[in-house]
Design a protein around this motif. Sequence first.
Motif, PDB file in Angstrom:
ATOM      1  N   LYS A 285     -64.021 -21.074   6.417  1.00  0.00           N
ATOM      2  CA  LYS A 285     -64.415 -20.715   7.782  1.00  0.00           C
ATOM      3  C   LYS A 285     -65.801 -20.073   7.768  1.00  0.00           C
ATOM      4  O   LYS A 285     -66.105 -19.268   6.899  1.00  0.00           O
ATOM      5  CB  LYS A 285     -63.391 -19.736   8.364  1.00  0.00           C
ATOM      6  CG  LYS A 285     -63.622 -19.438   9.841  1.00  0.00           C
ATOM      7  CD  LYS A 285     -62.374 -18.896  10.496  1.00  0.00           C
ATOM      8  CE  LYS A 285     -62.573 -18.599  11.972  1.00  0.00           C
ATOM      9  NZ  LYS A 285     -63.073 -19.704  12.762  1.00  0.00           N
ATOM     10  N   ILE A 286     -66.618 -20.443   8.727  1.00  0.00           N
ATOM     11  CA  ILE A 286     -67.940 -19.821   8.887  1.00  0.00           C
ATOM     12  C   ILE A 286     -67.774 -18.612   9.796  1.00  0.00           C
ATOM     13  O   ILE A 286     -67.403 -18.761  10.961  1.00  0.00           O
ATOM     14  CB  ILE A 286     -68.954 -20.808   9.504  1.00  0.00           C
ATOM     15  CG1 ILE A 286     -69.135 -22.041   8.617  1.00  0.00           C
ATOM     16  CG2 ILE A 286     -70.289 -20.110   9.749  1.00  0.00           C
ATOM     17  CD1 ILE A 286     -69.884 -23.186   9.295  1.00  0.00           C
ATOM     18  N   LYS A 287     -68.025 -17.432   9.253  1.00  0.00           N
ATOM     19  CA  LYS A 287     -67.921 -16.208  10.064  1.00  0.00           C
ATOM     20  C   LYS A 287     -69.301 -15.617  10.351  1.00  0.00           C
ATOM     21  O   LYS A 287     -69.537 -15.077  11.414  1.00  0.00           O
ATOM     22  CB  LYS A 287     -67.053 -15.170   9.334  1.00  0.00           C
ATOM     23  CG  LYS A 287     -65.615 -15.608   9.141  1.00  0.00           C
ATOM     24  CD  LYS A 287     -64.839 -14.556   8.364  1.00  0.00           C
ATOM     25  CE  LYS A 287     -63.561 -15.153   7.798  1.00  0.00           C
ATOM     26  NZ  LYS A 287     -63.222 -14.613   6.492  1.00  0.00           N
ATOM     27  N   THR A 288     -70.196 -15.685   9.352  1.00  0.00           N
ATOM     28  CA  THR A 288     -71.540 -15.115   9.507  1.00  0.00           C
ATOM     29  C   THR A 288     -72.597 -16.137   9.101  1.00  0.00           C
ATOM     30  O   THR A 288     -72.493 -16.747   8.032  1.00  0.00           O
ATOM     31  CB  THR A 288     -71.701 -13.843   8.645  1.00  0.00           C
ATOM     32  OG1 THR A 288     -70.713 -12.895   9.041  1.00  0.00           O
ATOM     33  CG2 THR A 288     -73.082 -13.229   8.802  1.00  0.00           C
ATOM     34  N   ALA A 289     -73.607 -16.294   9.956  1.00  0.00           N
ATOM     35  CA  ALA A 289     -74.697 -17.240   9.693  1.00  0.00           C
ATOM     36  C   ALA A 289     -76.022 -16.495   9.599  1.00  0.00           C
ATOM     37  O   ALA A 289     -76.341 -15.680  10.471  1.00  0.00           O
ATOM     38  CB  ALA A 289     -74.770 -18.273  10.810  1.00  0.00           C
ATOM     39  N   LEU A 290     -76.772 -16.782   8.547  1.00  0.00           N
ATOM     40  CA  LEU A 290     -78.147 -16.286   8.422  1.00  0.00           C
ATOM     41  C   LEU A 290     -79.059 -17.416   8.861  1.00  0.00           C
ATOM     42  O   LEU A 290     -78.995 -18.525   8.319  1.00  0.00           O
ATOM     43  CB  LEU A 290     -78.441 -15.891   6.974  1.00  0.00           C
ATOM     44  CG  LEU A 290     -79.901 -15.551   6.663  1.00  0.00           C
ATOM     45  CD1 LEU A 290     -80.374 -14.342   7.450  1.00  0.00           C
ATOM     46  CD2 LEU A 290     -80.096 -15.309   5.175  1.00  0.00           C
ATOM     47  N   ILE A 291     -79.889 -17.138   9.860  1.00  0.00           N
ATOM     48  CA  ILE A 291     -80.750 -18.179  10.428  1.00  0.00           C
ATOM     49  C   ILE A 291     -82.201 -17.738  10.352  1.00  0.00           C
ATOM     50  O   ILE A 291     -82.564 -16.675  10.856  1.00  0.00           O
ATOM     51  CB  ILE A 291     -80.357 -18.475  11.893  1.00  0.00           C
ATOM     52  CG1 ILE A 291     -78.846 -18.749  11.987  1.00  0.00           C
ATOM     53  CG2 ILE A 291     -81.154 -19.649  12.444  1.00  0.00           C
ATOM     54  CD1 ILE A 291     -78.306 -18.827  13.399  1.00  0.00           C
ATOM     55  N   SER A 292     -83.029 -18.559   9.689  1.00  0.00           N
ATOM     56  CA  SER A 292     -84.447 -18.260   9.567  1.00  0.00           C
ATOM     57  C   SER A 292     -85.210 -19.573   9.621  1.00  0.00           C
ATOM     58  O   SER A 292     -85.274 -20.307   8.636  1.00  0.00           O
ATOM     59  CB  SER A 292     -84.713 -17.534   8.233  1.00  0.00           C
ATOM     60  OG  SER A 292     -86.066 -17.186   8.121  1.00  0.00           O
ATOM     61  N   VAL A 293     -85.731 -19.904  10.798  1.00  0.00           N
ATOM     62  CA  VAL A 293     -86.333 -21.226  10.975  1.00  0.00           C
ATOM     63  C   VAL A 293     -87.752 -21.163  11.534  1.00  0.00           C
ATOM     64  O   VAL A 293     -88.083 -20.259  12.298  1.00  0.00           O
ATOM     65  CB  VAL A 293     -85.463 -22.128  11.887  1.00  0.00           C
ATOM     66  CG1 VAL A 293     -84.081 -22.331  11.287  1.00  0.00           C
ATOM     67  CG2 VAL A 293     -85.345 -21.571  13.300  1.00  0.00           C
TER      68      VAL A 293
ATOM     69  N   LEU B 183     -72.983 -19.306   6.128  1.00  0.00           N
ATOM     70  CA  LEU B 183     -73.842 -20.399   6.602  1.00  0.00           C
ATOM     71  C   LEU B 183     -75.286 -19.924   6.568  1.00  0.00           C
ATOM     72  O   LEU B 183     -75.586 -18.818   7.013  1.00  0.00           O
ATOM     73  CB  LEU B 183     -73.447 -20.786   8.038  1.00  0.00           C
ATOM     74  CG  LEU B 183     -74.417 -21.666   8.833  1.00  0.00           C
ATOM     75  CD1 LEU B 183     -74.570 -23.044   8.198  1.00  0.00           C
ATOM     76  CD2 LEU B 183     -73.954 -21.804  10.287  1.00  0.00           C
ATOM     77  N   VAL B 184     -76.160 -20.762   6.019  1.00  0.00           N
ATOM     78  CA  VAL B 184     -77.593 -20.470   6.002  1.00  0.00           C
ATOM     79  C   VAL B 184     -78.305 -21.646   6.672  1.00  0.00           C
ATOM     80  O   VAL B 184     -78.128 -22.797   6.280  1.00  0.00           O
ATOM     81  CB  VAL B 184     -78.117 -20.266   4.561  1.00  0.00           C
ATOM     82  CG1 VAL B 184     -79.639 -20.072   4.570  1.00  0.00           C
ATOM     83  CG2 VAL B 184     -77.426 -19.082   3.894  1.00  0.00           C
ATOM     84  N   ILE B 185     -79.076 -21.336   7.720  1.00  0.00           N
ATOM     85  CA  ILE B 185     -79.858 -22.362   8.420  1.00  0.00           C
ATOM     86  C   ILE B 185     -81.332 -22.025   8.236  1.00  0.00           C
ATOM     87  O   ILE B 185     -81.783 -20.953   8.649  1.00  0.00           O
ATOM     88  CB  ILE B 185     -79.516 -22.417   9.923  1.00  0.00           C
ATOM     89  CG1 ILE B 185     -78.012 -22.695  10.128  1.00  0.00           C
ATOM     90  CG2 ILE B 185     -80.356 -23.481  10.629  1.00  0.00           C
ATOM     91  CD1 ILE B 185     -77.557 -22.632  11.588  1.00  0.00           C
ATOM     92  N   VAL B 186     -82.049 -22.932   7.586  1.00  0.00           N
ATOM     93  CA  VAL B 186     -83.461 -22.701   7.268  1.00  0.00           C
ATOM     94  C   VAL B 186     -84.277 -23.917   7.696  1.00  0.00           C
ATOM     95  O   VAL B 186     -83.811 -25.048   7.600  1.00  0.00           O
ATOM     96  CB  VAL B 186     -83.651 -22.481   5.741  1.00  0.00           C
ATOM     97  CG1 VAL B 186     -85.118 -22.320   5.387  1.00  0.00           C
ATOM     98  CG2 VAL B 186     -82.878 -21.261   5.262  1.00  0.00           C
ATOM     99  N   ASP B 187     -85.475 -23.661   8.168  1.00  0.00           N
ATOM    100  CA  ASP B 187     -86.436 -24.739   8.405  1.00  0.00           C
ATOM    101  C   ASP B 187     -87.758 -24.208   7.858  1.00  0.00           C
ATOM    102  O   ASP B 187     -88.294 -23.227   8.365  1.00  0.00           O
ATOM    103  CB  ASP B 187     -86.523 -25.056   9.908  1.00  0.00           C
ATOM    104  CG  ASP B 187     -87.459 -26.206  10.190  1.00  0.00           C
ATOM    105  OD1 ASP B 187     -87.322 -27.245   9.521  1.00  0.00           O
ATOM    106  OD2 ASP B 187     -88.336 -26.066  11.050  1.00  0.00           O
TER     107      ASP B 187
END
Length: 197
Positions: free
Chosen positions: A6-14, A102-106
């Motif tokens: 399960k995804i509970k916490t997402a780090l987002i840096s885009v 979850l890690v979302i990077v661009d």
Amino acid sequence: MANTKKIKTALISVFHKDGLDELLAELNKNGVKFLSTGGTQTFIESQGYKCEKVEDLTTYPSILGGRVKTLHPKVFGGILGRRELASDQEEMSKYEIPEIDLVIVDLYPFEETVANTNEESAIIEKIDIGGISLIRAAAKNFNDVVIVPSKAEYKLLLDIVKAQGAETTKEQRKKFAERAFATSSSYDTAIHEYFAR
């Protein structure tokens, strides 16, 4: 589903925010907490979502003109900590390191910058350090973490979340990791080619 996480916490840096809004909406609907820095954090909050600052987690501000934001044990420990390993879990608890699922990077647009300017200092500043490190760390720990390594994968995750909620299978996480290493590889190749001119 086997090996579902399960995804509970997402780090987002885009760098590019376009296309992120729909993904944020779906993740928020599924109760995912957001963690971010700088412009991305401002963007997330502008969409009406709560977002914890990375600097509140690390107790360090963004320093050196933004060159150092996410490079901290509380961030990388949260990504690399193995959920099934008791010793990792004990250390994460001891040092108050939250799990990041979850890690979302661009990445900074290095090739685009090279194509548009000959100014060396501007080109060098577009060599992403934190982003590429986040990509590699999350991809290495695909057993527990989903890595979205560029905006090209936003829709891929969006479709999964719409279909199964904020849960992924190991097979799906491994596929994201494969794409992450492809992103990392082509990015480093572009940098190498610039230096080798």
